[in-house]
Write a protein that holds these residues in place. Structure first.
Motif, short mmCIF file in Angstrom:
data_model
loop_
_atom_site.label_atom_id
_atom_site.label_comp_id
_atom_site.label_asym_id
_atom_site.label_seq_id
_atom_site.Cartn_x
_atom_site.Cartn_y
_atom_site.Cartn_z
N UNK A 163 34.04 27.70 38.28
CA UNK A 163 34.09 29.11 38.34
C UNK A 163 35.06 30.02 38.40
N UNK A 164 35.58 29.61 39.80
CA UNK A 164 36.51 30.30 40.43
C UNK A 164 38.05 30.24 39.62
N UNK A 165 37.90 29.06 39.00
CA UNK A 165 39.42 29.09 38.02
C UNK A 165 39.07 29.76 37.07
N UNK A 166 37.75 29.95 36.31
CA UNK A 166 37.61 31.12 35.23
C UNK A 166 38.17 32.53 35.81
N UNK A 167 37.84 32.64 37.17
CA UNK A 167 38.04 33.97 37.53
C UNK A 167 39.63 34.36 37.86
N UNK A 168 40.35 32.89 38.27
CA UNK A 168 41.70 32.96 38.74
C UNK A 168 42.26 33.53 37.17
N UNK A 169 41.74 32.78 35.94
CA UNK A 169 42.26 33.03 34.75
C UNK A 169 42.16 34.47 34.31
N UNK A 170 41.15 35.22 34.70
CA UNK A 170 40.86 36.71 34.39
C UNK A 170 41.90 37.38 35.11
N UNK A 171 42.05 37.14 36.49
CA UNK A 171 42.87 37.80 37.35
C UNK A 171 44.34 37.63 36.81
N UNK A 172 44.69 36.40 36.30
CA UNK A 172 46.08 36.35 35.90
C UNK A 172 46.51 37.24 34.59
N UNK A 224 31.51 39.23 42.28
CA UNK A 224 32.78 38.75 41.89
C UNK A 224 33.09 38.53 40.53
N UNK A 225 32.00 38.28 39.90
CA UNK A 225 32.26 38.26 38.10
C UNK A 225 32.51 39.59 37.76
N UNK A 226 31.62 40.59 38.30
CA UNK A 226 31.84 41.81 38.01
C UNK A 226 33.11 42.68 38.41
N UNK A 227 33.61 42.21 39.51
CA UNK A 227 34.63 42.80 40.35
C UNK A 227 35.45 41.63 40.72
N UNK A 228 36.30 40.81 39.97
CA UNK A 228 37.11 39.89 40.43
C UNK A 228 38.00 39.83 41.87
N UNK A 229 38.56 41.13 41.86
CA UNK A 229 39.61 41.74 42.77
C UNK A 229 38.60 42.03 44.02
N UNK A 230 37.40 42.02 44.21
CA UNK A 230 36.46 42.57 45.08
C UNK A 230 37.17 41.97 46.60
#
Length: 96
Positions: free
Chosen positions: A8-17, A83-89
């Motif tokens: 799941x963190x990799x999914x957030x990394x993709x969103x952040x990128x 983190x899902x709602x605000x990935x840069x929290x």
């Protein structure tokens, strides 16, 4: 970070990128184009894009350092839902 959180963190990394690319492209577009509207609106748009670039870059840096998902204020784990709602929290719900 536990192995169960890794995917799941990799999914957030993709969103952040992706968000980083969007903010960077927007900032470049604004800089090249210059103010198409009133100066105050233009400056607000530039500041918003800069803020987006900074937030996403800092989150990606924390990921690479291994501190992503930890509250910068109290050190506890930031809730996954936050983190899902605000990935840069940077802070947990209690400390924000």
């Amino acid at each position: 970070m536990t192995s169960t959180m890794q995917e799941p963190v990799e999914l957030l990394r993709d969103r952040l990128e992706r968000a980083f690319a969007v903010h960077t492209n927007r900032l470049t577009e604004l800089t090249v184009r210059g103010p198409a509207t009133d100066p105050a609106t233009y400056e607000a748009q530039v500041e918003s894009a800069r803020h987006g670039v900074a937030n996403t870059a800092q989150a990606l840096r924390r990921m690479s350092e291994g501190s992503y998902g930890r509250c910068e204020a109290c050190g506890t784990t930031i809730d996954w839902q936050r983190l899902v709602a605000v990935p840069h929290a940077r802070r947990c719900s209690h400390c924000r």
